[in-house]
Design an enzyme around this catalytic site. Structure first.
Site, PDB file in Angstrom:
ATOM      1  N   HIS A 138       0.849  -1.183   0.000  1.00 29.43           N
ATOM      2  CA  HIS A 138       0.000   0.000   0.000  1.00 29.43           C
ATOM      3  C   HIS A 138       0.886   1.234   0.000  1.00 29.43           C
ATOM      4  CE1 HIS A 138      -3.577   2.402   0.888  1.00 29.43           C
ATOM      5  NE2 HIS A 138      -2.851   3.054   1.779  1.00 29.43           N
ATOM      6  N   ASP A 171     -15.362   3.007   7.072  1.00 29.93           N
ATOM      7  CA  ASP A 171     -14.304   3.911   6.607  1.00 29.93           C
ATOM      8  C   ASP A 171     -14.799   4.798   5.475  1.00 29.93           C
ATOM      9  OD1 ASP A 171     -11.524   4.917   6.379  1.00 29.93           O
ATOM     10  OD2 ASP A 171     -11.712   4.052   4.385  1.00 29.93           O
ATOM     11  N   ARG A 200     -14.810  13.190   7.165  1.00 24.92           N
ATOM     12  CA  ARG A 200     -13.537  13.828   7.537  1.00 24.92           C
ATOM     13  C   ARG A 200     -13.084  14.809   6.467  1.00 24.92           C
ATOM     14  NH1 ARG A 200      -9.746   9.099   8.036  1.00 24.92           N
ATOM     15  NH2 ARG A 200      -8.194  10.717   8.413  1.00 24.92           N
ATOM     16  N   SER A 210      -8.108   4.203   9.490  1.00 24.19           N
ATOM     17  CA  SER A 210      -8.639   4.156   8.129  1.00 24.19           C
ATOM     18  C   SER A 210      -7.831   3.192   7.260  1.00 24.19           C
ATOM     19  CB  SER A 210      -8.621   5.583   7.556  1.00 24.19           C
ATOM     20  OG  SER A 210      -8.883   5.585   6.184  1.00 24.19           O
ATOM     21  N   LYS A 252      -8.906  -1.086   6.383  1.00 22.08           N
ATOM     22  CA  LYS A 252      -9.117  -1.533   5.002  1.00 22.08           C
ATOM     23  C   LYS A 252      -8.177  -2.672   4.642  1.00 22.08           C
ATOM     24  CE  LYS A 252      -8.759   2.649   3.557  1.00 22.08           C
ATOM     25  NZ  LYS A 252      -8.815   4.016   3.065  1.00 22.08           N
TER      26      LYS A 252
HETATM   27  N1  URA Z   1      -5.513   7.257   3.275  1.00 20.05           N
HETATM   28  C1  URA Z   1      -6.550   6.574   3.821  1.00 20.05           C
HETATM   29  O1  URA Z   1      -6.921   5.534   3.326  1.00 20.05           O
HETATM   30  N2  URA Z   1      -7.158   7.076   4.908  1.00 20.05           N
HETATM   31  C2  URA Z   1      -6.784   8.230   5.479  1.00 20.05           C
HETATM   32  O2  URA Z   1      -7.373   8.634   6.462  1.00 20.05           O
HETATM   33  C3  URA Z   1      -5.707   8.945   4.912  1.00 20.05           C
HETATM   34  C4  URA Z   1      -5.074   8.423   3.804  1.00 20.05           C
HETATM   35 CA    CA Z   2      -3.356   5.405  -2.320  1.00 22.12          CA
END
Ligand code: URA
Ligand code: CA
Length: 435
Positions: A85, A164, A171, A186, A190
């Site tokens: 990621h 999320d 947010r 967050s 995921k």
């Molecule tokens: N990327 C995400 O997936 N969540 C966040 O809160 C910030 C960056």
């Molecule tokens: Ca990304």
């Protein structure tokens, strides 16, 4: 015992108190199901932003978010499944290179990715520039693809981490994005729901990135690792430079073509190759394929030079419906109607780039979306011809723009010209890795 009211939970966080796991569940699962309204969640998010979450609360929040939806079960696939990621950056072509490299070394790659908005341009948009490529697989198709071909990169399905999705949308409009506990919950929720056992997170640092200072990036990385471990996943972070684009290409098909050229051993950005090599090697170590980074890097080099990585890319594209012929002939990828060269404004050295502005220039050329429903021109973007530290003469080509219309190219050119800084004397190039 009756549960506290949501108002009471907001009050606790407003006054700097701490929650129990049951309170966090009540808030997060209630919000995901629609029982807790946006205005109460917004107030709680601001209280959490201002007063923070303690170490336990961050873990409980992440865990509640995971349980708001489905968790992909990859346990039927043998071995350690890995995911890579990136916290977002410009020209992060690396995933397109790393996934087939790691798969070619026998480690299954299972990646779910979100849709990009704005300058960063998501991995999904890049893959969708390949004729026929499908990123919208069901969770079962995703599992089958990882099992059968060793790699799948798909859009996150709506049943994954619905909390999320709703929290991030709030947010975004309540100025509560840049909070380390909220970002960690967050990202990790995921990734845990996506099913991989080992997750390598590339935390970008610099002008094109979310975390602009090394200190912030280090704090974020430490929390990502801690919370990942608390939820039973092996998480590692690398801190990489985002002060200039990693690859030379910025744009969807242009980046796919760059990834193909890199895996076929043709000329490629040194920075992109090194970061992809080291990330792939780290994933092999995390998966237990090698105990030392040096041995893993040797396996990666072998996959590159033998053509095994290119073959893995061909199989991967085909498995997701993409035309594998693009791997042998990148000119089959979509191309923009027009190109234009951007020339150096003066004699001197390239002092650096405003990476976010380079990304914006590509978006203005048509490579990104300014709004969620805007469509993308898959062939649009730009290819840099220089990097930080290069010597240039006035009139020397610094980039080529690709776009559908002269207006698009005008806007992109103006933006890119502002994004390139020049110096009179030699300039050191920035490091690729910080930690
Ligand atoms: N990327 C995400 O997936 N969540 C966040 O809160 C910030 C960056
Ligand atoms: Ca990304």
């Amino acid at each position: 015992m009756t549960a506290p009211t949501i108002e009471r939970l907001i009050e606790i966080k407003r006054d700097g108190g701490s929650h129990t796991p049951a309170e966090i569940d009540q808030l997060v699962l209630g919000f995901a199901s629609g029982d807790v309204p946006d205005y109460q969640m917004s107030a709680w998010l601001m209280a959490a932003y201002l007063n923070g979450l303690d170490a336990d609360e961050t873990v409980w929040l992440t865990d509640a978010m995971v349980r708001s939806g489905r968790v992909v079960d990859l346990s039927a696939i043998p071995g350690v499944k890995v995911d890579k990621h990136s916290t977002g950056g410009v020209a992060d072509t690396a995933t397109l290179v790393i996934a087939p490299l790691v798969a070619a070394c026998g480690v299954p790659v299972a990646k779910m990715s979100g849709r990009g908005l704005g300058h960063t341009g998501g991995t999904l948009d890049k893959l969708e520039s390949i004729p026929g490529f499908r990123v919208e697989l069901s969770a079962d198709e995703f599992i089958a693809c990882v099992r059968d071909v060793g790699v799948a990169v798909v859009a996150q399905t709506p049943e994954i981490d619905p909390a999320d999705k709703k929290m991030y949308a709030l947010r975004d409009v309540t100025a509560t994005v840049p909070s380390i506990p909220l970002i960690v919950a967050s990202i990790i929720s995921k990734k845990v729901a996506g099913g991989a056992d080992a997750i390598l997170i590339d935390v970008k640092v610099g002008s094109g990135a979310f975390m602009r200072t090394l200190e912030q990036a280090r704090a974020l990385a430490a929390e990502l690792v801690r919370v990942g471990h608390a939820l039973g996943r092996d998480v590692a972070c690398e801190l990489t430079d985002m002060n200039q684009p990693l690859g030379m290409a910025v744009g969807n098909a242009l980046e796919v073509a760059e990834a193909i050229r890199l895996l076929s051993g043709q000329s490629a950005s040194h920075a992109l190759r090194e970061v992809a090599r080291m990330s792939a090697a780290r994933l092999l170590v995390m998966a237990g394929k090698a105990s030392e980074l040096d041995d893993a890097a040797a396996m990666v080099d072998e996959a590159l030079s033998s053509g095994a990585a290119l073959e893995a890319m061909r199989r991967w594209f085909a498995a997701q419906g993409g035309d594998p012929a693009v791997v042998d002939d990148p000119s089959l990828l979509p191309r923009a109607a027009m190109t234009r060269e951007v020339l150096a404004e003066r004699d001197g050295y390239i002092a650096g780039f405003e990476a976010a502005e380079v990304g914006r220039a590509a978006m203005l050329a048509g490579a990104g979306r300014r709004t969620l429903d805007e469509s993308i021109d898959p062939g649009a973007g730009l290819v840099l011809a220089v990097r930080t530290g290069d010597r240039v003469e006035k009139g020397h080509r610094v980039a080529t723009l690709h776009g559908a219309t002269a207006d698009r190219l005008d806007a992109a050119e103006e933006c890119l010209t502002r994004a390139i800084r020049y110096a009179g004397g030699p300039v050191l190039s920035p490091p690729l890795f910080y930690d």
